[in-house]
Design a protein around this motif. Structure first.
Motif, short mmCIF file in Angstrom:
data_model
loop_
_atom_site.label_atom_id
_atom_site.label_comp_id
_atom_site.label_asym_id
_atom_site.label_seq_id
_atom_site.Cartn_x
_atom_site.Cartn_y
_atom_site.Cartn_z
N LYS A 33 44.89 35.68 41.38
CA LYS A 33 46.35 35.59 41.28
C LYS A 33 46.83 35.62 39.84
O LYS A 33 47.96 36.02 39.58
CB LYS A 33 46.84 34.33 41.97
CG LYS A 33 46.69 34.37 43.48
CD LYS A 33 47.28 33.12 44.12
CE LYS A 33 47.16 33.19 45.64
NZ LYS A 33 47.73 31.98 46.30
N ASN A 34 45.99 35.16 38.90
CA ASN A 34 46.44 35.10 37.50
C ASN A 34 46.35 36.46 36.80
O ASN A 34 46.76 36.59 35.65
CB ASN A 34 45.64 34.06 36.72
CG ASN A 34 44.16 34.43 36.63
OD1 ASN A 34 43.63 35.10 37.50
ND2 ASN A 34 43.51 33.95 35.58
N THR A 38 48.04 39.07 36.44
CA THR A 38 49.38 39.66 36.54
C THR A 38 49.59 40.68 35.42
O THR A 38 48.82 40.72 34.45
CB THR A 38 50.44 38.55 36.43
OG1 THR A 38 50.32 37.96 35.13
CG2 THR A 38 50.24 37.49 37.50
N PHE A 82 49.59 38.99 32.13
CA PHE A 82 48.26 38.66 31.62
C PHE A 82 47.65 39.84 30.86
O PHE A 82 47.13 39.68 29.75
CB PHE A 82 47.35 38.27 32.79
CG PHE A 82 45.89 38.17 32.42
CD1 PHE A 82 45.38 37.04 31.81
CD2 PHE A 82 45.03 39.25 32.66
CE1 PHE A 82 44.03 36.96 31.46
CE2 PHE A 82 43.70 39.18 32.32
CZ PHE A 82 43.19 38.02 31.72
#
Length: 537
Positions: free
Chosen positions: A206-207, A209, A212
């Motif tokens: 999920k991180n 993105t 990121f």
């Protein structure tokens, strides 16, 4: 705009919680600014290459390492800048390696030659080059470079063919070579992280993105050209505004690195076309076309030439639609104004009829006389303006019909350049100026003393007189429209194609310089006499 300012702009966008769309808009502003500075980046690159060429001439007769190093640097400078020159230096590298019997450098140089042939769309020639490479005994690094080149070449041919049957075979071979190259030279941590952007959503953490990956590539020190390539590659991992964001980031850094063999600006034009941002799509696709011609990218030039007519046709349709909306809006405004005018006349007549007192009748008779003067004046103004309106509308309708038929004719014949030339010959500002001049002429016929009366309300040093060849200037024209009864700032702004704030500023500036109180200024304007009133000798 320098890199620090660019990074600051993007960080501010995130810290303030901007939407994806607003972030892309901010980057588009940066891109347009960088396009203006493009020649400066190119000049700096030309200067570097000039110094390297001079050093290479001075190194004539020097050892292999010195000459090979200078030729390698020149090749890297030209690799993504201009195909012809990169081709020359790739051949020089091959000649040096052969002359000094440096097998490993010969293979590396041959791979470099194949890569620029691929970039230029010379697929057949690129295949012929790599087929001559003896892969036996190569180091893992060189063999990996060879496999990556062959994979890119198969992928490029598959994309160029765009055929369900033949392209599939090229894509399978490309995938096989990429996997084999990875096994020989596994990607580092950075490359592995970038590859995670392409994982399915069900597998991706999920991180991972877009934010990121943006921070990952912008905080890592790397040349602008490398940043452009990574950003462009990441754009294929996302959709919508996220994809657009990374494409623009890639295009900006392509400009900063003077990269002419650029994919990003072409992808940007395609993406904006899909999003119905036709003006920007056309501008960026033209820039991609100039880059393709400058570099010598044959395959890219063909792709662009197939897209430009589609964008151009859509742009023509949008412009026509805007003109139609403007004409309809003007007609609607005029009809409403006429209806309101007649409603006002009817209302005043009803007021006069209910007055029965003899004294009131005498007073109302005087009022009726003044009203009749106004009605006569309004009738004359209406007569002149309606005559102007129908004459102008008839002229523009005839012009629009002629242009429409010519565009349809050229489109049927596929003559898109003539369509563009026809549109360039439409001088909207000139037509608008002619309309204003005609309006001014009619107004001064009805109010010949308007300019003198207007300036009588101002101090001598603040008076506004038309220059030689002018009828009315912009400031006087605003108050002329008021004298015709168009008093709302919004209505005046629409007629003169100004913003409402501009109209307000003009009016406030003149009132502040008047000899009378600002509140009485407009009343005095409305009292300026109309020519040849009834009962005036």
């Amino acid at each position: 705009m320098n890199k620090k300012l660019f990074v600051l702009l993007l960080l501010m966008a995130w810290s303030m919680g901007y939407s994806q769309s607003m972030r892309s808009d901010s980057l588009l502003k940066v891109l347009r600014s960088e396009l203006k500075d493009q020649s400066q980046y190119d000049q700096e690159k030309e200067k570097r290459m000039g110094e390297l060429r001079l050093a290479l001439r001075n190194a004539n007769g020097a050892g292999f390492d010195k000459q090979f190093d200078l030729c390698s640097k020149l090749f890297e400078e030209y690799r993504s800048y201009k195909f012809d020159s990169a081709f020359v230096y790739a051949r020089k590298l091959i000649a040096l390696a052969k002359g000094f019997q440096q097998k490993e450098d010969l293979i590396r140089s041959t791979i470099m030659l194949g890569s620029i042939l691929l970039n230029s769309g010379l697929y057949k020639e690129a295949f012929e080059v790599i087929q001559k490479i003896d892969t036996a005994g190569l180091t893992n690094a060189l063999k990996s470079d060879f496999l990556v080149l062959r994979a890119r070449l198969n992928g490029g041919i598959g994309e160029y063919d765009n055929d369900a049957f033949f392209s599939a075979g090229y894509y399978r071979q490309a995938d096989k070579d990429f996997k084999l190259a990875d096994s020989l030279s596994p990607p580092g941590d950075f490359e592995q992280t970038i590859n995670m952007a392409f994982l399915p959503d069900s597998v991706k953490r999920k991180n991972l993105t877009p934010d990121f990956f943006y921070h990952l590539i912008t905080r890592r020190p790397m040349p602008a050209h490398n940043l452009a390539m990574v950003a462009t590659r990441l754009s294929f991992a996302f959709t919508g505004e996220d994809r657009l964001f990374f494409i623009i980031l890639g295009a900006i850094n392509d400009i900063r690195s003077s990269t002419k063999e650029t994919l990003a600006i072409f992808l940007l034009g395609q993406e904006l076309f899909k999003m119905n941002q036709t003006n920007d799509a056309f501008a960026f696709m033209q820039e991609a076309d100039r880059n393709a011609v400058f570099y010598g990218t044959r395959n890219r030039a063909l792709q662009i030439e197939s897209m430009l007519p589609l964008i151009s046709a859509k742009l023509v349709d949008e412009k026509q639609h805007q003109k139609d909306k403007l004409l309809i809006g003007f007609l609607t405004f005029l009809i409403v104004a006429i209806i309101l005018f007649f409603l006002l006349v009817i209302y005043r007549k009803q007021i006069l009829r209910i007055k029965t007192s003899e004294g009131m009748i005498r007073e109302k008779n005087k009022e009726l006389e003044r009203v009749n003067d106004k009605l006569w004046e309004s009738s004359k103004i209406k007569e002149e303006l309606i005559g102007l309106f129908f004459k102008t509308c008839s002229s523009y309708i005839e012009m629009l019909d002629t242009i429409k038929r010519e565009i349809q004719h050229y489109i049927k014949l596929g003559k898109y350049n003539e369509v563009q030339q026809l549109l360039k010959d439409l001088h909207i500002d000139k037509e608008k100026g002619s309309l204003y001049k005609m309006l001014d002429s009619i107004f001064l016929t009805m109010f010949p003393n308007f300019i003198t009366s207007f300036n009588a309300l101002l101090n001598e040093e603040d008076q506004i007189w038309p220059k030689s060849g002018e009828t009315l200037n912009a400031t006087v024209r605003i108050f002329a429209l008021m004298r015709l009864g168009i008093t709302e700032n919004e209505a005046i702004a629409k007629v003169l194609d100004y913003s409402v704030s501009t109209i307000y500023t003009y009016k406030a500036r003149i009132k502040s310089r008047a000899l009378i109180p600002a509140n009485d200024f407009e009343r005095k304007i409305m009292e300026i006499e109309f020519i040849d009133k009834p009962g005036i000798g």
